[in-house]
Design a protein around this motif. Structure first.
Motif, PDB file in Angstrom:
ATOM      1  N   GLN A 142      32.966  43.094  27.922  1.00  0.00           N
ATOM      2  CA  GLN A 142      33.586  44.358  28.020  1.00  0.00           C
ATOM      3  C   GLN A 142      34.299  44.636  29.139  1.00  0.00           C
ATOM      4  OE1 GLN A 142      30.516  47.268  27.985  1.00  0.00           O
ATOM      5  NE2 GLN A 142      29.487  46.570  26.043  1.00  0.00           N
ATOM      6  N   ASP A 143      34.912  43.442  29.803  1.00  0.00           N
ATOM      7  CA  ASP A 143      35.921  43.559  30.769  1.00  0.00           C
ATOM      8  C   ASP A 143      37.298  43.510  30.249  1.00  0.00           C
ATOM      9  OD1 ASP A 143      37.452  43.205  33.159  1.00  0.00           O
ATOM     10  OD2 ASP A 143      36.690  41.018  33.334  1.00  0.00           O
ATOM     11  N   ALA A 144      38.011  44.525  30.606  1.00  0.00           N
ATOM     12  CA  ALA A 144      39.392  44.579  30.010  1.00  0.00           C
ATOM     13  C   ALA A 144      40.449  44.440  30.683  1.00  0.00           C
ATOM     14  CB  ALA A 144      39.737  46.146  29.396  1.00  0.00           C
ATOM     15  N   PHE A 145      40.158  43.963  31.800  1.00  0.00           N
ATOM     16  CA  PHE A 145      41.239  43.541  32.981  1.00  0.00           C
ATOM     17  C   PHE A 145      42.025  42.312  32.677  1.00  0.00           C
ATOM     18  CE2 PHE A 145      42.776  41.755  37.012  1.00  0.00           C
ATOM     19  CZ  PHE A 145      43.141  43.036  37.691  1.00  0.00           C
ATOM     20  N   LEU A 146      43.095  42.260  33.034  1.00  0.00           N
ATOM     21  CA  LEU A 146      43.972  41.229  32.545  1.00  0.00           C
ATOM     22  C   LEU A 146      44.243  40.191  34.159  1.00  0.00           C
ATOM     23  CD1 LEU A 146      47.158  42.835  30.714  1.00  0.00           C
ATOM     24  CD2 LEU A 146      44.987  41.728  30.011  1.00  0.00           C
ATOM     25  N   TYR A 147      43.704  39.170  33.893  1.00  0.00           N
ATOM     26  CA  TYR A 147      43.677  38.267  35.318  1.00  0.00           C
ATOM     27  C   TYR A 147      44.859  37.414  35.452  1.00  0.00           C
ATOM     28  CZ  TYR A 147      38.810  39.646  35.779  1.00  0.00           C
ATOM     29  OH  TYR A 147      37.650  40.604  36.075  1.00  0.00           O
ATOM     30  N   GLN A 148      46.049  38.116  35.570  1.00  0.00           N
ATOM     31  CA  GLN A 148      47.279  37.281  35.851  1.00  0.00           C
ATOM     32  C   GLN A 148      47.598  37.275  37.118  1.00  0.00           C
ATOM     33  OE1 GLN A 148      49.762  39.909  33.450  1.00  0.00           O
ATOM     34  NE2 GLN A 148      49.048  38.948  31.617  1.00  0.00           N
ATOM     35  N   TRP A 149      46.736  36.340  38.029  1.00  0.00           N
ATOM     36  CA  TRP A 149      47.248  36.005  39.473  1.00  0.00           C
ATOM     37  C   TRP A 149      47.885  34.535  39.840  1.00  0.00           C
ATOM     38  CZ3 TRP A 149      40.915  36.986  40.324  1.00  0.00           C
ATOM     39  CH2 TRP A 149      40.868  38.368  39.919  1.00  0.00           C
ATOM     40  N   THR A 196      34.760  46.783  35.922  1.00  0.00           N
ATOM     41  CA  THR A 196      35.127  47.266  37.041  1.00  0.00           C
ATOM     42  C   THR A 196      34.234  48.575  37.385  1.00  0.00           C
ATOM     43  OG1 THR A 196      36.591  48.429  38.460  1.00  0.00           O
ATOM     44  CG2 THR A 196      37.143  48.891  36.075  1.00  0.00           C
ATOM     45  N   GLN A 197      33.552  48.772  38.572  1.00  0.00           N
ATOM     46  CA  GLN A 197      32.628  49.895  38.997  1.00  0.00           C
ATOM     47  C   GLN A 197      32.955  50.508  40.131  1.00  0.00           C
ATOM     48  OE1 GLN A 197      28.520  49.620  37.644  1.00  0.00           O
ATOM     49  NE2 GLN A 197      28.839  47.317  37.317  1.00  0.00           N
ATOM     50  N   SER A 198      34.268  50.157  40.693  1.00  0.00           N
ATOM     51  CA  SER A 198      34.860  51.015  41.973  1.00  0.00           C
ATOM     52  C   SER A 198      35.387  52.337  41.929  1.00  0.00           C
ATOM     53  CB  SER A 198      35.589  50.057  42.592  1.00  0.00           C
ATOM     54  OG  SER A 198      36.933  49.798  41.769  1.00  0.00           O
ATOM     55  N   ILE A 199      35.141  53.079  42.686  1.00  0.00           N
ATOM     56  CA  ILE A 199      35.441  54.431  42.480  1.00  0.00           C
ATOM     57  C   ILE A 199      36.994  54.669  42.337  1.00  0.00           C
ATOM     58  CG2 ILE A 199      35.823  56.708  43.940  1.00  0.00           C
ATOM     59  CD1 ILE A 199      33.283  56.010  45.406  1.00  0.00           C
ATOM     60  N   SER A 200      37.761  53.583  42.937  1.00  0.00           N
ATOM     61  CA  SER A 200      39.268  53.527  42.752  1.00  0.00           C
ATOM     62  C   SER A 200      39.156  52.422  41.725  1.00  0.00           C
ATOM     63  CB  SER A 200      40.155  53.135  44.008  1.00  0.00           C
ATOM     64  OG  SER A 200      41.285  52.972  43.796  1.00  0.00           O
ATOM     65  N   LYS A 201      39.606  52.682  40.526  1.00  0.00           N
ATOM     66  CA  LYS A 201      39.594  51.579  39.309  1.00  0.00           C
ATOM     67  C   LYS A 201      40.255  50.232  39.811  1.00  0.00           C
ATOM     68  CE  LYS A 201      40.636  51.503  34.170  1.00  0.00           C
ATOM     69  NZ  LYS A 201      40.414  49.947  34.279  1.00  0.00           N
ATOM     70  N   GLU A 256      40.461  43.430  42.894  1.00  0.00           N
ATOM     71  CA  GLU A 256      41.205  43.103  43.648  1.00  0.00           C
ATOM     72  C   GLU A 256      40.653  42.479  44.853  1.00  0.00           C
ATOM     73  OE1 GLU A 256      44.115  42.606  42.966  1.00  0.00           O
ATOM     74  OE2 GLU A 256      44.334  43.658  41.206  1.00  0.00           O
ATOM     75  N   ARG A 257      39.641  43.075  45.056  1.00  0.00           N
ATOM     76  CA  ARG A 257      38.813  42.552  46.492  1.00  0.00           C
ATOM     77  C   ARG A 257      38.421  40.993  46.285  1.00  0.00           C
ATOM     78  NH1 ARG A 257      34.689  46.918  48.477  1.00  0.00           N
ATOM     79  NH2 ARG A 257      35.136  48.159  46.759  1.00  0.00           N
ATOM     80  N   LEU A 258      37.787  41.025  44.916  1.00  0.00           N
ATOM     81  CA  LEU A 258      37.167  39.468  44.371  1.00  0.00           C
ATOM     82  C   LEU A 258      38.402  38.449  44.513  1.00  0.00           C
ATOM     83  CD1 LEU A 258      35.207  37.394  43.475  1.00  0.00           C
ATOM     84  CD2 LEU A 258      35.673  38.584  41.380  1.00  0.00           C
ATOM     85  N   ARG A 259      39.869  39.030  44.003  1.00  0.00           N
ATOM     86  CA  ARG A 259      40.960  38.387  43.743  1.00  0.00           C
ATOM     87  C   ARG A 259      41.530  37.952  45.455  1.00  0.00           C
ATOM     88  NH1 ARG A 259      46.545  40.815  41.559  1.00  0.00           N
ATOM     89  NH2 ARG A 259      47.948  38.889  42.026  1.00  0.00           N
ATOM     90  N   ALA A 260      41.218  38.761  46.377  1.00  0.00           N
ATOM     91  CA  ALA A 260      41.571  38.522  47.846  1.00  0.00           C
ATOM     92  C   ALA A 260      40.476  37.431  48.305  1.00  0.00           C
ATOM     93  CB  ALA A 260      41.602  39.594  48.717  1.00  0.00           C
ATOM     94  N   TRP A 261      39.257  37.545  47.835  1.00  0.00           N
ATOM     95  CA  TRP A 261      38.216  36.565  48.331  1.00  0.00           C
ATOM     96  C   TRP A 261      38.721  35.072  47.897  1.00  0.00           C
ATOM     97  CZ3 TRP A 261      34.607  33.490  46.694  1.00  0.00           C
ATOM     98  CH2 TRP A 261      33.628  32.855  47.615  1.00  0.00           C
ATOM     99  N   LEU A 262      38.845  35.172  46.597  1.00  0.00           N
ATOM    100  CA  LEU A 262      39.139  34.018  45.808  1.00  0.00           C
ATOM    101  C   LEU A 262      40.436  33.016  46.647  1.00  0.00           C
ATOM    102  CD1 LEU A 262      38.436  34.753  42.145  1.00  0.00           C
ATOM    103  CD2 LEU A 262      37.039  33.184  43.692  1.00  0.00           C
ATOM    104  N   TYR A 263      41.307  34.060  46.939  1.00  0.00           N
ATOM    105  CA  TYR A 263      42.645  33.298  47.550  1.00  0.00           C
ATOM    106  C   TYR A 263      42.330  32.697  48.734  1.00  0.00           C
ATOM    107  CZ  TYR A 263      47.405  32.772  49.305  1.00  0.00           C
ATOM    108  OH  TYR A 263      48.406  32.390  50.026  1.00  0.00           O
ATOM    109  N   ASN A 264      41.450  33.443  49.339  1.00  0.00           N
ATOM    110  CA  ASN A 264      41.049  32.973  51.066  1.00  0.00           C
ATOM    111  C   ASN A 264      40.255  31.713  50.745  1.00  0.00           C
ATOM    112  OD1 ASN A 264      42.582  34.910  52.400  1.00  0.00           O
ATOM    113  ND2 ASN A 264      40.695  36.563  52.249  1.00  0.00           N
TER     114      ASN A 264
END
Length: 370
Positions: free
Chosen positions: A280-287, A248-253, A258-266
C-alpha cells in the motif's frame, strides 16, 4: 475438522480463498498443498490505490497452476467515494432490518463468483465487505482464517477513520456484516480455524481451533519452497541493504520517508540498496543520489529474506516478517534494524509502534531513531 474422513463423509469438493495482498496469497499457496484434495478457486481483492497490482496478482495465481478459477472483486472500500460508501451502508441496513442479511451477503458474493457452492472457505480477516459477506456462511461451511498480520497480535481500533466511519463501522460490526475497524470479538470468528505463525501470542483466541501456520513435514516444506520459487521467479538478490518500506504516517506527508532517505544517504550512499515496497506504499522512490532499485512489491517479504539471508535488512515499521525472523529462525541470525520515528508522526503511529514492539519482545536495541 477439514480432514479426509470429513471430506468423504460430506462430499467436500471445492475450496474458495479470498486474498488481499501478496502475504495472504503466499499463505493460500501453502493451504493448496496442505489440502490438495480440494479444487481451489481464488478471489483477489483490492489492497491499495493501484489497481494494476490486481492484474499482477492474477498473473502470479496463473503461474502457480493451483487455481481452477481466478476472480477479482472490487467492492466499496476506504478508497471509494463517500457516495458509494453511503449507498452500500444504507443497503446493508435495509436488508438487516427486513431479516435478509445473509441474502444480501450471498447476492454480493455471487455478483463476482456466480454460484456460491464451496465446501471450504479460506480468508484472512473480516475487514473488507467481501470477506465479511463470506464469513456470514462460516456457520454452514468449514472456514480457515489466515494470519492477517501484526494486527492479529495487538488490540486496537483502527483510529485512522473519522467519526462517521467509526460509528458506521461499529454498527456494521453489531449487525455481523463486516469488521473494517479491526475490533476483536467479531461474531463469526468462533466458527473458524485460525492459523498463525505464533499462536501463543495472538491477541484474540476465541476461534474454533488455532493451528500453527507453515508447520508441516519436510516434504510439505520442500514442495512449498519449490512452489514459491516457480511462482515468484525472483532473480539473484545482489544487494547490500534491503529496505522493507511502509505507508507514510508523518503529520507532514512523506516527511518520514524523506528522513529515511537522508539516513540511507549518510550510511549507505555507496551500497546497493533494494526498496521492497509495502503493497500500500504509493511513494515513488526516485532517489538518484543512491544506488537504489525499487521492485518486488507483490512478492512476500518471506520470499525475499530466504533468497538474501546475509544482507542488512531495514524495516520502516514492525511487520509480521519480523516475528518469523525473531522466533522461528532456528540457528539463523538476521542482521536487521528497525526504524523508529521520534517526532512529527501521527498519533496512530506511536500507538501502533509501541504495541507491536511489545509483541516482538527481543528486538533489543536494534533501532534507527529518526
Amino acid at each position: 475438522m477439514i480432514d479426509k474422513e470429513k471430506k468423504e463423509e460430506n462430499n467436500f469438493e471445492k475450496a474458495l480463498a479470498v486474498v488481499a495482498g501478496p502475504y495472504r496469497l503466499m499463505q493460500v499457496l501453502w493451504f493448496t498443498l496442505l489440502y490438495p484434495e480440494y479444487s481451489w478457486s481464488v478471489v483477489l481483492l483490492r489492497y491499495g490505490e493501484n489497481l494494476d497490482d490486481l492484474a499482477e496478482m492474477e498473473n502470479i495465481c496463473k503461474r502457480s497452476g493451483k487455481f481452477s478459477a481466478i476472480y477479482t472483486a472490487v467492492t466499496a472500500t476506504r478508497f471509494s467515494s463517500m457516495f458509494e460508501m453511503i449507498k452500500v451502508f444504507l443497503q446493508m441496513i435495509f436488508f438487516f432490518f427486513i431479516g435478509q442479511r445473509k441474502k444480501y451477503c450471498r447476492r454480493l458474493v455471487e455478483t463476482y463468483l456466480g454460484q456460491f457452492d464451496y465446501s471450504l472457505l479460506c480468508l484472512a480477516c473480516s475487514y473488507s465487505l467481501f470477506e465479511g459477506a463470506v464469513l456470514n456462511f462460516s456457520d454452514e461451511i468449514p472456514t480457515i482464517m489466515m494470519q492477517e498480520g501484526l494486527g492479529d497480535y495487538i488490540c486496537h481500533e483502527k483510529s485512522e477513520f473519522g467519526l462517521f466511519m467509526r460509528l458506521g463501522g461499529k454498527l456494521l460490526f453489531k449487525m455481523k456484516y463486516v469488521n473494517f475497524l479491526g475490533l476483536k470479538g467479531f461474531a463469526y470468528n468462533k466458527n473458524c480455524i485460525k492459523y498463525a505463525t505464533n499462536p501463543e501470542r495472538l491477541a484474540e483466541k476465541d476461534f474454533l481451533e488455532i493451528r500453527k501456520l507453515f508447520a508441516g513435514n519436510e516434504t510439505l516444506e520442500k514442495d512449498f519452497q519449490n512452489l514459491l520459487g516457480e511462482v515468484y521467479q525472483v532473480e539473484e538478490l545482489d544487494y547490500d541493504v534491503i529496505v522493507f518500506s511502509s505507508i507514510t504516517q508523518s503529520i507532514s506527508k512523506d516527511d518520514d520517508i524523506e528522513r529515511l532517505r537522508a539516513w540511507l544517504y549518510n550510511h549507505y550512499k555507496d551500497k546497493r540498496i533494494l526498496i521492497k515496497k509495502h503493497p500500500q506504499d504509493a511513494f515513488l522512490y526516485q532517489w538518484d543520489e543512491l544506488n537504489l532499485t525499487c521492485k518486488y512489491t507483490n512478492v512476500p517479504g518471506e520470499v525475499i529474506v530466504k533468497l538474501a539471508p546475509n544482507v542488512k535488512f531495514i524495516f520502516a515499521f514492525p511487520s509480521t516478517l519480523l516475528l518469523s525472523m525473531l522466533f522461528d529462525r532456528g540457528e539463523k541470525e538476521y542482521d536487521f534494524l528497525l526504524v523508529k520515528y521520534v517526532s512529527g508522526m501521527q498519533e496512530r503511529y506511536n500507538e501502533s509502534f509501541e504495541k507491536t514492539v511489545r509483541v516482538l519482545e527481543n528486538v533489543g536495541d536494534r533501532y534507527i531513531e529518526l
